[in-house]
Every structure is written in structure tokens, then in C-alpha cells.
Write an enzyme that holds these catalytic residues in place. Sequence first.
Site, PDB file in Angstrom:
ATOM      1  N   ASP A 156       0.751  -1.298  -0.045  1.00 12.16           N
ATOM      2  CA  ASP A 156       0.154   0.066  -0.045  1.00 12.16           C
ATOM      3  C   ASP A 156       0.755   1.532   0.063  1.00 12.16           C
ATOM      4  O   ASP A 156       0.061   2.476  -0.119  1.00 12.16           O
ATOM      5  CB  ASP A 156      -0.903   0.003   1.112  1.00 12.16           C
ATOM      6  CG  ASP A 156      -2.180   0.754   0.714  1.00 12.16           C
ATOM      7  OD1 ASP A 156      -2.540   0.961  -0.412  1.00 12.16           O
ATOM      8  OD2 ASP A 156      -2.955   1.083   1.658  1.00 12.16           O
TER       9      ASP A 156
ATOM     10  N   HIS B 115       1.810   4.494   6.341  1.00  8.29           N
ATOM     11  CA  HIS B 115       1.582   4.995   4.943  1.00  8.29           C
ATOM     12  C   HIS B 115       0.533   6.074   4.955  1.00  8.29           C
ATOM     13  O   HIS B 115       0.138   6.503   4.046  1.00  8.29           O
ATOM     14  CB  HIS B 115       1.645   3.882   4.006  1.00  8.29           C
ATOM     15  CG  HIS B 115       0.533   3.005   4.107  1.00  8.29           C
ATOM     16  ND1 HIS B 115       0.822   1.861   4.693  1.00  8.29           N
ATOM     17  CD2 HIS B 115      -0.737   2.723   3.648  1.00  8.29           C
ATOM     18  CE1 HIS B 115      -0.277   0.800   4.799  1.00  8.29           C
ATOM     19  NE2 HIS B 115      -1.423   1.915   3.956  1.00  8.29           N
TER      20      HIS B 115
END
Length: 919
Positions: A56, A325
Site C-alpha cells: 500500500d 503510510h
Amino acid sequence: VHQLLQEGRLEFVIGGQVMHDEAVTLIDDQILQLTEGHGFLYETFGFRPQFSWHVDPFGASATTPTLFALAGFNAHLISRIDYDLKADLQKNKKLQFVWQGSPSLSERQEIFTHVMDQYSYCTPSQLPFSNRSGFFWNGFATFPDPPKDGVYPNMSLPVTDANLHLYAQTMVANIKERAAWFQTGEVLWPWGCDKQFFNASVQYSNMDLLVDYINKHSAEFGVTVQYATVSDYFQAVYSRNLTWEIRDSQDFLPYSTEPFQAWTGFYTSRSTLKGIARRASSLLYAGESFFTQYVWKHPEGSVCKYKALKQLQSLRWAVSEVQHHDGITGTESPKVKDMYLNNLMYGMLNVKKLMASIIFDINNAKKNGEVYSSVYTKGSGKPDVDLYVVVYNPLAWNITTFVTVSVSSEEMSVYDELGYSVPAQVQSSVESQSTYDLYILVSINGLSYRKYSIKPVEGKQSAFIGSSVKYKRRDLTRAGQQSRRLFPVVNNCYQIVFDQNTNLMHSITERETNRTVQFTQEFLEYHVNGDTKKGPISDNYLFAPNASAVPVSKAVGLEVMSGSLVTEIRQYFYSNVTSQDYVYAVYTRLYSVPEGYDGKLLCHRIEQEYSVGPLELNREAVLRTSTDLNTKQLLYTDNNGYQMQKRPFKAYVNNTVARNYYPMVQTAYIEDDSTRLMLLAERAHGVSSQGNGQVEVMLHRRLWNNLQWNLNNNLTLNDSSVVRPVIWLVLGAKAVTNTLYRTSALALEHRPVVMFGALSGDKPKLPRQLQQDSVHDFAVTVPPNLHLQTLSIPGWRYSSDHAEQVRSIRGGKQKQGDADFSRVLLRIRHLYEAGEDPVLSQPVMVDLQSLLKGLGSVMSVEERSLTGTWDVNTLERWKWKTAQYQGKRFFNSTETSEDFKVTVHPKEIRTFFVYFQVQ
């Protein structure tokens, strides 16, 4: 959980605290969060992850494969790379390769890498026989209030006899489509997506029917299906023994998902969070070595070690968590951002308290004495009390630099521990009319501290007083009509020339080579669209400018504060000549170092602090620096403060400006044949070269858009804050900047920690014991091409002997027990690439016994994998076959000699457990 792990039905992949972002994180913090997670898993389960699942992060850095190899991983898995590049790799069956992420470590730390195909990490949800999404039988999770009747939005059609064959056909067709993009007959088919399997029994009861049906009819379908872990998949591919292509050290940044979706906005989003995350990381680094030294040098000390470890852990965890993230990237909702900030501030407060209590204890000060502990921020001096500051240098080099203290009067003297006068300069503060900035020149050995007392004086003055000259505000629109009036600001390394007609910088001369570079700086804004009906939008993730950047100010004010140590040039940028308030300011500082001090680093930096904001809505603010260097529009930026990447300007059919933005985590530079201009940063920014000789840094963004997904998740970036980033400029011949920039980048990252205390007026001198202790401290010093990356006491209770660790866990013995203070974690990193510099790129021999003699006598040293969970002598990573190396063999790392001497080669990061003789 123990049982599922032992049966291989459950497996931990990555194993860090988070799946960290790869674009805007610093290598230190990536290693920290992996180490924290791996330490927990090994201590609790005796389990060591060996595969990554980096599906991701928005783009992939070349640092990550190197770190995962050093951590003992056998394969690395990524997904988000540029859409057109992915399509090309997919078509040519090149989604799998052996990645040599570091040019210097090359095949020694290479790793097999799998890029997920166009379907990425989610099950495709289109069903030809149903208008509901397929394969997601538990529907879409609703938090925090689940539906009372158990019916979630978007639940797939349950599998029945009537539709079983149709479901199977759909699944098999997708498996076969994907199989065509890979070289082996195994297909990794990820089942699920974000927030899936929150009701796993519903999922599995449908999945089981489907899997059984396909396997019963495998002859007809040409496919068999099995539940698997990531390691099952990689083991199957590895056992095929194919020969794989090698990918060099090029990264996968930036990342675009469509022609107008360049994910380059998040390089700057929530700049304040990015700045505090890095400040917290730097404070943690200082606190760890400070505490480690205290434990070993002061075994009789009164500070409670267990409480201290908890204080450090609170910051370790906060810094680890924000590397997510959707954390430091600025792609979270405001309330999640506030959670990250609260956790960081809480951890920082804990570590400041710990450092203050250690200083008190060492100095036997009155326990009720006051301590203001303030780190980097300005302290408040009370006029009737003598102030003292304790300044700790967290780097393992001798550092000469200035620290700044806020004081209430101009008449000040500064003295060291022995009562000698210390060079200092005081001048009116940028921040407020009633306070003054006191710059103190400090010279401190590696991992040591000094104590300075600041006394108000009448009459006899020791600190220089900076004098101010204010220049008239200049109208930029009329500047071209007058003849040039230039004036210089000089130190031993640079002459900076300003143009009095514009109040802007005009040129910089590097005095050693006498090279003059034309040099101008201006603030510009990209105007962006927030309405999806009108075209591409900018948001937390994306940057989509609708035209070239527009200059923001028509008038500039200038004030020069000059003194014998510091010259500060204050420029204020106004939207026009009559505006009351400025939206932008630059404070440029040039330092002069008196005889007898090592001022090389200090002299060679031009420090700039910016004040940007509040911006208008849907504006993205950049500082563009234009020079006459013939750079051919080639930019260099770093991956995570670890290695540099070459960024040639690329022309695209669409969105060229945004697709030529790159992350600068710590370093960026432009150069011509002889001269280089380096930018060093204390937080991440987007950076680009949009013209020859130019470099622009995005400093701030304020956005609002009506994209439904963003509205649903409250993902606006309506950020009305003022940001105050700092960038150091280093200009010079390439060979000179090469010797300076790595140490300078770390000197900016790890500025000295300043703690404030008050002494009542009747104590002119400090106790003798303190003078002895800090001045004659055993410094910890490494050569300038090495960095002491970690010196800490992790507190893990696990055994270094793997067999013993597994035995004690299976015997249920691992749960109790106090933290272990005897094990010290040491990491040493070589800062240079092979062949980068004739001297600094050489391997370095380090004698660990003599390096750490100030802490005690080294009894034993164990060399470990990056996160500490493997003994390097027993770590055997899979060796994938490449054209370079035909034999499939296991891979062993490094040689450690018996006498505590280790040789560190270019770009290596070596990790050790060190045990001292107990006093």
C-alpha cells in the site's frame, strides 16, 4: 495464536509496528519501527518474519529492499508503481525480478521482488451474473456502530447451488488472466481488501464451497486452488529454480495511477506533522544514547531504570506508529492526525523529563530545583535568575555549532563549566518585540554534554550585540527601471550579494574557488482545482496543478542583523507595496567562527528558515531557487536519507509538472560540471527541477475538494497553519560538497538537545564534580564517514540463542520477567557509496572495545541481523538464481573478528549486541 503459528496456518509478514511509507520516511525510523515489531514478535512467539507485504505505500523506494534483506527476508512484495510501467512489466512477464537496491551492497543484499499485477491486493469485485460486488460476503465494515441486524452494506450474493458454477467460472477466468502475466504456474490470488475479514466466518463459509468445487472439477477448469500464506507462495516460486532478471538501484517514485493522478502531493501534505515526527525521532535518538550511557557509567544512579525504559518506549512507539503510510504522509483525517501528534508530544515530554532527571542525578543538584526542558524550541529566561543550559550532542562526532536561547535582555554573558567566557551574540528576536535571541557557540565532543551559565550583566558586556539595518520595502514591479545597487554579506566561506532595488538575493560566491553563481529565490503558488466537475483535483495524495506556478509577492521588505558571529538576513514578502501583513518570510543566517574553533561545517552552511502561511484555499506554495548552473534540468534526490537517486526531467503528454516532483527526505542537489548546490532538510518535502539551473521545494499546501471518497473519509487538507521549515544550503566544488553533505545532513537532523535550568543568584560556580564529569567525559567518536546509527538499551527479554528462545516459549516461560538492561544495541552505518570519494569511500576498521570504553569494559559482542532477531552466522537467506549467479545457494553475511574489531564497508549497516562487564 501459538498453535496456529506452529501449524503454519498463521504467519506474520513484514512484522514491523506498521507498513511504513517509503517516500517520506527516514531510514532511522524505518529501522526503528521494524525493530520494535520484530522484537515483540520474537519475544512473544519466537517468530521471525521473512517476507514483506508492502502493498500500500504510494511508490517504492530502493532503500526498502536493502533493509528487508538486512533483516533476513527471503522475498519482498510491492504493488503501487506507475500505471504505465506496471502495464509494460505485466505485458512482458517482468513483474518479478531480483532487486539490487543498493549499488554498493549489490548482490550481497539483493532480494527477490514480486510486483502485484493490475488488480493489486484486492479481489476483483465485478460479477457478470450479479449487480452486487463479488467475493466480499461480509460486506463493507461500518465503524464504530455496526448494524444491529448484522446486514452490512454491499454484502455479496451468498454462494448457493444455483450460482456456485458461475462464481467458479468468474474466479477461474480471473486466475487464468493473471497467470498469463507471470513466468511460473503459481498465481498469488489475494482474497480480501482493506478492512476485510472483519466477519471471517461468513467469508470462509462461502470461500470453502467455492474452493472445494473448483478443486473437484480441476480437470475441467485447469486450475487447482489452495489456501496459502505468503511464504507458501514464494516457496513454490523459489523451488522452480528459474533464472531471474536483475533490477538495479533505481526506485519506483513517483507513483501515478492515471494520466492526471500523480501521487506527489503527499510529499508535502501536513508539513507540521512531518516536522514534529522528525523532531521526535531526533529527540528519541538523543534520549537513547543518553540513557544507555547513564545506565553503564552511573550504576549507582537513583533514576528508576524501569520507569525510564517506559518513558523511552512511549516515544519509540509514537515515532514507529507515525511512519505508517497514512501517517507521516499526511493522508489521514484530522482526528487521526491529532492522535499521532498527541502520542508524539506525550512521548517527547517523557523523554525530556527523563533527560532532565538524569542530569539532576549526575549533578547531585537539589532535587527540587527547577528544570525547564525545552528541545529546539526557545526557552524562557527569567530576568532575576541566572539561567543555565545543558547542551547534549547526540552525534558520535565532535560538533561545533550555535544553539539559540530566548532571553529577556541584551546585556548577557555566557560562561562554561570552568567559568571561562564563551563566544555569544544577542539580537532582537524575529518572534517578538520583547525578547532577544542569544546565539551561543558550543563545541561538544561525541555523545557528551556541556553546561553553560547565562548571566545578565550591567556594564561589562561579553555577548556581542547584533545591530539592525532596515531597508525600504521595494516594489518588484518597478525594480527593473533602476541601476543595480548591490551589497554583500560575507563569512569565511561565502559572499552573498543582495540587490537593494528588489531586496532579493542576487548571487553567491564560494570563496575557496572564487566561483560566483547567480542566485535568486522567489515564492510561487500553484493554483489547483477542487471541483471534480471541472477537472483533475489536488488532494492529500495527489498534486494536479492547472497551470504554471504564479509569483506571489509584488513587494519585499528587508532587515539585516549583523554581528561578529551571526549575520541574519530577514526578508518579508508582501502581496503588494501597501499590504499590512506578509504571508512569506525567509530568515537566512551566515555564521562566522572565531579562531581556535573547528568551524568547517558551520562556515559552509547557509541556513534558511521559512515562514509560510496561512495560505488561501487551493494553493500550493513553493520556494523556487534559480541559478546560472547549467544543470540540464537534472535533479538528484535521496531515498530516505540513505542513498541518492538521479532524477532526469521527463516530458509527458499530461501532468508533466506533477510527475517531475520527487520526495526529498533529507537531501537534494543540482550541479553543473564543477559546482554543486545542495539542499538539506529537517522534514520531507516535494522537490522538482522545472527549468535549467532551477530547484523548487514545495513547502505547504492548503486544499479542499469535493471528491466523494475524500468527503466520506473527511480527507480534506484545509490546513490554515503557518509552517516554519528549515533548509541548509551548501554551495561549492563537487569534491568539497562531497566531504560535507553527509555529515551536514546528520548535523541538521540531530541538532544538540538544549535543556534549561535555573540557578539561584548565589551560586556563581557549579560544583567541582560536575566540571570533572562533563568536561572530561569519555567521548564516543567515529570517523566522519561512519554514523553511530543506534546506541540503546532495547530491554528485550529474549534469548540470543534461537533454540533456547523457542524452548522457553513452548515451555510457557517467556511471559514473566523484568526488562533486560544488560544487552546494548549498537548499529554503525557507513555513509558513503563505493567509489563516491577517494578517501571517505574506503572501508573503516572499528575497534568496538575502544569505541565504547567510556561506557565500560566490553565483555562480548554478537553480530545480529538488522532488527536483532538473527545471529548473522546462522542467517541463511534464499539465494535466487540470476544471470550473474547461476548456482542457487544460500547467502551468508559478514565476518566479525574475535577481538572486537570490525571492518565496515561502503553503505553497510552493521548491528551488534554488546555486553559490558558489570561493575
